[in-house]
Design a protein around this motif. Structure first.
Motif, short mmCIF file in Angstrom:
data_model
loop_
_atom_site.label_atom_id
_atom_site.label_comp_id
_atom_site.label_asym_id
_atom_site.label_seq_id
_atom_site.Cartn_x
_atom_site.Cartn_y
_atom_site.Cartn_z
N ALA A 129 0.86 -1.19 0.00
CA ALA A 129 0.00 0.00 0.00
C ALA A 129 0.89 1.23 0.00
O ALA A 129 1.97 1.23 0.61
CB ALA A 129 -0.92 0.02 1.22
N GLN A 130 0.45 2.26 -0.70
CA GLN A 130 1.19 3.52 -0.69
C GLN A 130 0.31 4.61 -0.09
O GLN A 130 -0.92 4.59 -0.24
CB GLN A 130 1.63 3.91 -2.10
N GLU A 131 0.93 5.50 0.64
CA GLU A 131 0.22 6.65 1.19
C GLU A 131 0.83 7.93 0.61
O GLU A 131 2.03 7.97 0.32
CB GLU A 131 0.28 6.66 2.72
N PHE A 132 0.02 8.96 0.44
CA PHE A 132 0.48 10.18 -0.19
C PHE A 132 0.11 11.42 0.62
O PHE A 132 -0.97 11.48 1.22
CB PHE A 132 -0.16 10.34 -1.58
N GLU A 133 1.00 12.37 0.59
CA GLU A 133 0.70 13.73 1.02
C GLU A 133 0.71 14.62 -0.22
O GLU A 133 1.51 14.40 -1.14
CB GLU A 133 1.74 14.23 2.03
N TRP A 134 -0.18 15.59 -0.25
CA TRP A 134 -0.17 16.55 -1.36
C TRP A 134 -0.77 17.86 -0.89
O TRP A 134 -1.55 17.91 0.06
CB TRP A 134 -0.95 16.00 -2.56
N PHE A 135 -0.40 18.94 -1.55
CA PHE A 135 -0.90 20.28 -1.24
C PHE A 135 -2.02 20.65 -2.21
O PHE A 135 -1.97 20.30 -3.40
CB PHE A 135 0.22 21.31 -1.33
N ASN A 136 -3.00 21.37 -1.70
CA ASN A 136 -4.12 21.87 -2.49
C ASN A 136 -4.09 23.39 -2.53
O ASN A 136 -3.79 24.04 -1.51
CB ASN A 136 -5.44 21.40 -1.88
N PHE A 137 -4.43 23.96 -3.70
CA PHE A 137 -4.30 25.39 -3.89
C PHE A 137 -5.54 25.99 -4.55
O PHE A 137 -6.23 25.32 -5.33
CB PHE A 137 -3.09 25.69 -4.79
N ASN A 138 -5.79 27.24 -4.23
CA ASN A 138 -6.84 28.01 -4.91
C ASN A 138 -6.27 28.55 -6.22
O ASN A 138 -6.11 29.76 -6.41
CB ASN A 138 -7.32 29.17 -4.02
N GLU A 139 -5.94 27.65 -7.10
CA GLU A 139 -5.28 28.00 -8.35
C GLU A 139 -5.80 27.11 -9.47
O GLU A 139 -6.53 26.14 -9.24
CB GLU A 139 -3.75 27.84 -8.24
N SER A 140 -5.41 27.47 -10.70
CA SER A 140 -5.68 26.66 -11.88
C SER A 140 -4.42 26.70 -12.75
O SER A 140 -3.55 27.55 -12.53
CB SER A 140 -6.87 27.23 -12.66
N PRO A 141 -4.30 25.82 -13.73
CA PRO A 141 -3.15 25.92 -14.63
C PRO A 141 -3.01 27.31 -15.26
O PRO A 141 -1.90 27.82 -15.41
CB PRO A 141 -3.44 24.84 -15.69
N LYS A 142 -4.16 27.92 -15.58
CA LYS A 142 -4.13 29.24 -16.20
C LYS A 142 -3.66 30.31 -15.22
O LYS A 142 -2.82 31.15 -15.55
CB LYS A 142 -5.53 29.60 -16.72
N SER A 143 -4.16 30.28 -13.99
CA SER A 143 -3.78 31.31 -13.02
C SER A 143 -2.30 31.20 -12.67
O SER A 143 -1.61 32.21 -12.50
CB SER A 143 -4.63 31.19 -11.74
N LEU A 144 -1.79 29.97 -12.56
CA LEU A 144 -0.36 29.80 -12.26
C LEU A 144 0.50 30.32 -13.39
O LEU A 144 1.55 30.95 -13.16
CB LEU A 144 -0.06 28.33 -12.00
N ALA A 145 0.09 30.05 -14.63
CA ALA A 145 0.86 30.54 -15.78
C ALA A 145 0.84 32.06 -15.82
O ALA A 145 1.87 32.70 -16.10
CB ALA A 145 0.29 29.96 -17.06
#
Length: 451
Positions: free
Chosen positions: A135-151
């Motif tokens: 089994a694998q466990e993951f951590e990840w971050f969530n953002f108030n963003e989109s690919p367009k906003s980041l670009a």
């Protein structure tokens, strides 16, 4: 389901299209939606797919240092085959049927397919008389963003989903309950059952553990989880990132691997021995010794990107030394051995950016190496601060160093074959070259005016 059952299911449900995908060398899912007519026609012969998917990097830039494919071969199609046992429907995409594919079982050249590599390792495990449960466990971050906003913002001033450091927070998950429970419920419907999910320490960071399964199914679920989380997040106007270390000041994102070997009938955990002082069987000790011995030779399988090594720093909940310990989260390998049902090895080097197929293949192959060679467990368990225990060596500090060690290693070639090892290592050198030629913001701020 067998072939006829799948075809009957498609006809009974008036399905016109199916979706399939496979993982490239970086663990990124590459795939298509195809008509059921094409699906039926390719079930035996496979489906032609341009082999450039194993000849370019995560940004679709073509490798110039690999021999498998390139301008010299003309980038031909290679036949991939759909694994019918992986059928599931995508609940957030009108329940379109979805399958995982790979490049095994058809007449083709030696394609550097990660899932095919794991299937070979899993077969070795079964031939040795073991059932592998992972089994694998993951951590990840969530953002108030989109690919367009980041670009548009050039990846600056990135806004996390929530502020502050609030691990195991009931409040933060409740404030985003629609997203949070969509993750739980939709992943379950997508046949990725989550054992537990919670916020981790950091702004907008979640951690989820997948319920254990046979090693191949576990890798499938891990690879699909990363993509599924991103798609579900997008439905809520959220962007999820499995980057190992997105911010210097915040903890990184792990991808720990939990593993155990069982009897073929799945009734006995072969890692557990209540007569042993540490409840560890000889099989578990050999397996652990194999992982410790092989680790310096295969680090890029666990830490495949330049960014991976920004996570592997002291005091950041990620290991830096070749160590093991009983329930010790500062060691590279953590042993959990309180009972037969839950006795297992946790390999803590991988980050969330690792390719699940390659990371699980590395963990299993190196453990089996220890069993096959009956390696003794001569390294004592680390108690206390694993960062300070450098007696057995340290983990490489960057991708170039790790890839160089793997390139020179006969152990890596024994574990994964010369063809795959050469291709994979060269893709890691390519990754390092892309980084090394880039002028960073840090360099501009440090040198532009004052030097």
């Amino acid at each position: 389901m067998n072939k006829q059952q799948v075809l009957d299911y498609i006809q009974a449900n008036n399905i016109h299209h199916i979706k399939f995908a496979f993982a490239d060398i970086d663990g990124i899912l590459r795939g298509k939606v195809i008509h059921v007519k094409k699906f039926e026609e390719g079930l035996d012969s496979g489906y032609g797919f341009c082999d450039v998917v194993f000849g370019w990097d995560s940004a679709d830039a073509l490798y110039d240092n690999t021999s498998f494919t390139g301008w010299h071969t003309g980038y031909p199609d290679q036949p991939c085959r759909i694994d019918l046992s992986t059928l599931r429907t995508i609940p957030w995409q009108d329940n379109i049927p979805f399958f995982i594919a790979d490049y095994s079982g058809v007449d083709t050249t030696d394609v550097p397919c990660p899932r095919t590599l794991l299937k070979h390792v899993a077969k070795q495990c079964e031939d040795m008389g073991f059932h592998s449960e992972f089994a694998q466990e993951f951590e990840w971050f969530n953002f108030n963003e989109s690919p367009k906003s980041l670009a548009q913002k050039s990846f600056t001033n990135i806004e996390p989903l929530s502020p502050g450091m609030f691990g195991y927070s009931i409040l933060r998950s409740s404030q985003h309950s629609a997203f949070y429970y969509d993750l739980i419920n939709l992943l379950e419907q997508f046949n990725i059952p989550i054992e537990g999910i919670h916020t981790e320490t950091g702004p907008g960071v979640y951690e989820a553990a997948i319920i254990h399964d046979h090693v191949l199914a576990a890798a499938d679920k891990a690879a699909l989880l990363k993509n599924a989380v991103k798609e579900i997040a997008s439905k809520h106007g959220i962007m999820a990132s499995f980057m190992a270390k997105w911010n210097e000041s915040l903890p990184g994102c792990s991808g720990h691997i939990h593993q155990s070997l069982w009897s073929m009938d799945k009734l006995q955990n072969l890692f557990f021995n209540p007569e042993d002082e540490l409840n560890m069987s000889d099989t578990m000790k050999h397996y652990l010794a194999g992982q410790l011995y092989c680790l310096p030779h295969i680090v890029p399988m666990y830490a495949p990107t330049v960014n991976s090594y920004k996570r592997l720093v002291e005091g950041a909940w990620a290991p830096t030394t070749i160590t093991w310990g009983i329930n010790n989260r500062t060691a590279a390998i953590r042993i959990l051995n309180q009972s037969e049902k839950y006795a297992r090895v946790e390999t803590r080097i991988p980050g969330a950016d690792a390719n699940p197929y390659l990371a699980l293949a590395a963990a299993l192959a190196s453990g089996l190496y220890g069993i096959k060679h009956k390696l003794p467990l001569t390294t004592p368990p680390t108690t206390g601060n694993g960062y300070a225990d450098k007696a057995n060596g340290i983990i490489p500090s960057n991708l170039y160093e790790a890839a160089s060690a793997m390139k020179a290693s006969s152990v890596a070639k024994e574990l994964f074959g010369e063809s795959f090892t050469e291709h994979f290592v060269n893709t890691r050198f390519w990754e390092w070259r892309q980084f090394a030629k880039h002028v960073t913001d840090w360099e501009l701020k440090r040198y532009f005016e004052i030097i």
